[in-house]
Scaffold this motif. Sequence first.
Motif, short mmCIF file in Angstrom:
data_model
loop_
_atom_site.label_atom_id
_atom_site.label_comp_id
_atom_site.label_asym_id
_atom_site.label_seq_id
_atom_site.Cartn_x
_atom_site.Cartn_y
_atom_site.Cartn_z
N ILE A 1 -10.29 11.30 -25.91
CA ILE A 1 -11.59 10.65 -25.99
C ILE A 1 -11.77 9.78 -24.76
CG2 ILE A 1 -11.66 10.59 -28.52
CD1 ILE A 1 -10.86 7.67 -28.40
N GLY A 2 -13.01 9.36 -24.50
CA GLY A 2 -13.24 8.37 -23.47
C GLY A 2 -13.38 8.90 -22.06
N GLY A 3 -13.43 10.22 -21.86
CA GLY A 3 -13.66 10.75 -20.53
C GLY A 3 -12.42 10.74 -19.65
N GLY A 4 -12.62 11.12 -18.38
CA GLY A 4 -11.51 11.24 -17.46
C GLY A 4 -11.27 9.99 -16.65
N GLY A 5 -10.39 10.13 -15.65
CA GLY A 5 -10.03 9.01 -14.82
C GLY A 5 -10.99 8.80 -13.67
N ARG A 6 -10.62 7.86 -12.78
CA ARG A 6 -11.49 7.49 -11.67
C ARG A 6 -10.67 6.69 -10.68
NH1 ARG A 6 -11.54 3.71 -15.43
NH2 ARG A 6 -11.84 1.52 -14.87
N ARG A 7 -11.29 6.29 -9.58
CA ARG A 7 -10.65 5.36 -8.66
C ARG A 7 -10.90 3.93 -9.16
NH1 ARG A 7 -8.12 7.22 -4.47
NH2 ARG A 7 -7.85 5.06 -3.80
N VAL A 8 -9.89 3.08 -9.04
CA VAL A 8 -9.95 1.71 -9.56
C VAL A 8 -9.67 0.71 -8.45
CG1 VAL A 8 -8.99 0.10 -11.25
CG2 VAL A 8 -9.17 2.52 -11.82
N ASN A 9 -10.45 -0.34 -8.41
CA ASN A 9 -10.22 -1.41 -7.46
C ASN A 9 -9.14 -2.35 -8.00
OD1 ASN A 9 -10.28 -3.52 -5.66
ND2 ASN A 9 -12.42 -4.04 -5.96
N LEU A 10 -8.00 -2.35 -7.37
CA LEU A 10 -6.87 -3.15 -7.84
C LEU A 10 -6.64 -4.38 -6.96
CD1 LEU A 10 -4.33 -0.33 -8.80
CD2 LEU A 10 -5.74 -1.71 -10.33
N SER A 11 -7.64 -4.79 -6.24
CA SER A 11 -7.49 -6.00 -5.44
C SER A 11 -7.27 -7.18 -6.38
CB SER A 11 -8.74 -6.23 -4.59
OG SER A 11 -9.89 -6.37 -5.40
N GLY A 12 -6.29 -7.98 -6.03
CA GLY A 12 -5.96 -9.12 -6.88
C GLY A 12 -4.97 -8.79 -7.98
N VAL A 13 -4.57 -7.52 -8.09
CA VAL A 13 -3.59 -7.10 -9.09
C VAL A 13 -2.30 -6.71 -8.38
CG1 VAL A 13 -3.07 -5.45 -10.92
CG2 VAL A 13 -5.42 -6.24 -10.61
N ARG A 14 -1.20 -7.33 -8.75
CA ARG A 14 0.09 -6.99 -8.14
C ARG A 14 0.59 -5.68 -8.74
NH1 ARG A 14 -0.27 -12.19 -9.11
NH2 ARG A 14 0.85 -12.16 -11.10
N THR A 15 1.15 -4.83 -7.93
CA THR A 15 1.59 -3.51 -8.38
C THR A 15 3.10 -3.38 -8.23
OG1 THR A 15 1.20 -2.51 -6.20
CG2 THR A 15 -0.63 -2.47 -7.77
N TYR A 16 3.71 -2.74 -9.22
CA TYR A 16 5.16 -2.58 -9.25
C TYR A 16 5.52 -1.15 -9.62
CZ TYR A 16 5.25 -7.70 -9.42
OH TYR A 16 5.08 -9.03 -9.14
N SER A 17 6.60 -0.67 -9.03
CA SER A 17 7.15 0.63 -9.43
C SER A 17 8.29 0.44 -10.42
CB SER A 17 7.65 1.40 -8.21
OG SER A 17 8.67 0.67 -7.53
N SER A 18 8.79 -0.79 -10.53
CA SER A 18 9.93 -1.10 -11.39
C SER A 18 9.53 -2.12 -12.44
CB SER A 18 11.09 -1.66 -10.55
OG SER A 18 12.02 -2.38 -11.34
N LEU A 19 9.81 -1.83 -13.71
CA LEU A 19 9.53 -2.79 -14.77
C LEU A 19 10.35 -4.05 -14.58
CD1 LEU A 19 8.28 -3.66 -17.46
CD2 LEU A 19 10.09 -2.40 -18.64
N ARG A 20 11.58 -3.92 -14.13
CA ARG A 20 12.42 -5.09 -13.90
C ARG A 20 11.74 -6.06 -12.95
NH1 ARG A 20 18.39 -4.07 -11.74
NH2 ARG A 20 18.49 -3.07 -13.81
N ASP A 21 11.13 -5.53 -11.89
CA ASP A 21 10.46 -6.40 -10.92
C ASP A 21 9.23 -7.06 -11.54
OD1 ASP A 21 12.34 -5.76 -9.02
OD2 ASP A 21 11.11 -4.20 -8.07
N MET A 22 8.49 -6.33 -12.35
CA MET A 22 7.31 -6.93 -12.97
C MET A 22 7.72 -8.01 -13.97
SD MET A 22 3.99 -5.22 -14.87
CE MET A 22 4.62 -5.24 -16.55
N LEU A 23 8.82 -7.80 -14.68
CA LEU A 23 9.27 -8.79 -15.64
C LEU A 23 9.72 -10.08 -14.96
CD1 LEU A 23 11.27 -6.59 -18.20
CD2 LEU A 23 8.95 -7.50 -18.40
N ALA A 24 10.08 -9.99 -13.70
CA ALA A 24 10.48 -11.19 -12.95
C ALA A 24 9.27 -11.94 -12.39
CB ALA A 24 11.41 -10.79 -11.81
N ASP A 25 8.08 -11.42 -12.57
CA ASP A 25 6.86 -12.03 -12.05
C ASP A 25 6.46 -13.20 -12.95
OD1 ASP A 25 4.29 -12.70 -11.24
OD2 ASP A 25 3.66 -10.62 -10.94
N PRO A 26 6.47 -14.43 -12.44
CA PRO A 26 6.07 -15.57 -13.27
C PRO A 26 4.59 -15.59 -13.59
CG PRO A 26 6.42 -16.27 -11.01
CD PRO A 26 6.86 -14.84 -11.09
#
Length: 340
Positions: free
Chosen positions: A51-76
């Motif tokens: 449901i809800g249609g397909g994907g799209r391009r998203v503006n992630l400015s201001g959002v920190r991005t991680y490839s590792s959950l461990r690194d994101m969990l260390a983000d205060p």
Amino acid sequence: MALRIGIVGLGFMGKMHFDTYGRMKHAKVTAICDVDPKKRAGDWSGIRGNIGGGGRRVNLSGVRTYSSLRDMLADPGVDVVDVTLPTYLHARAAIAAFRAGKHVICEKPLAINAREAAAVVTAARLARRRLFVAQCIRFWPQYAVARNLVRSGKWGRVLTAAFRRFSSSPLWSWQGWLQDPRRSGLAALDLHIHDADFVLHTFGTPRSVTAHGGGLKAGRLDHILASYDYGKGKLVTAEGAWEFAAGFPFSMTFAIVMQKATLAMGPDLKLLLHRVRGGTVEVKAPAGDGYGHELAHFVECIRKNKASPVVTPESALQSVKLVEAEVRSVRSGKTVRVRL
């Protein structure tokens, strides 16, 4: 101050949660985590769902991005970890988040089996952090209104209730995980659990369950039909299936027969009350969907440091146990006593 949300897993539900937080005043997505570099770069065009249609391009400015959950969990700058990973990864991610001192919102089902689900509940308790499981049908306006009407007793006791959830085969998932019973639990645990959970939420724990199933191949559970024993005079069933061909429209429906009226919701999500003495009226439900209502509720609970009165961690564990009982019934061909 807005709660700072970190989402791990950018599939269909990750996208839905991201969009939902974007419409909220007291929550803000500050971090995302995914193994796919395209998604971390904002290219969500490949995301699909039923449901809800397909994907799209998203503006992630201001959002920190991680490839590792461990690194994101260390983000205060992350207060809450929203786990929207494939089901088999739920427990591992949630427990790691608790150990890092984060609150957790976890997509349903809580885990791939009851043993892992129980471990998550225990980890939340030991960490003294909040755990909320996204059993969105408890918050879906039409279902919530229906439950209130049923439990009010205004229209007499329930005689029969039938819930259905049908979908085309989910061929869109990352690495095909939804098609792997070891990673998703197939239709029983991924799709049908919505209605099994709502049955528990509305009617309580049944004495036993008798279930039948089938699939696209021998041994697969792509279609399950469960009948719950609540004693003589009440027949409650729930059916979930996703073996239908591409293009088959997703639908969720129910019909609840009470002594004085039948309450039904069709594929159009209109909630109709058909009175025994004549006349049909549409029962109005609040605007919005279950995703918006549940996440707003969870955010408010965290801000006020309180448990949810709608869905507790223990109830989410019970729903996994109920589906496991149903699967045992399918495999054995016997009625299975429900012990939650």
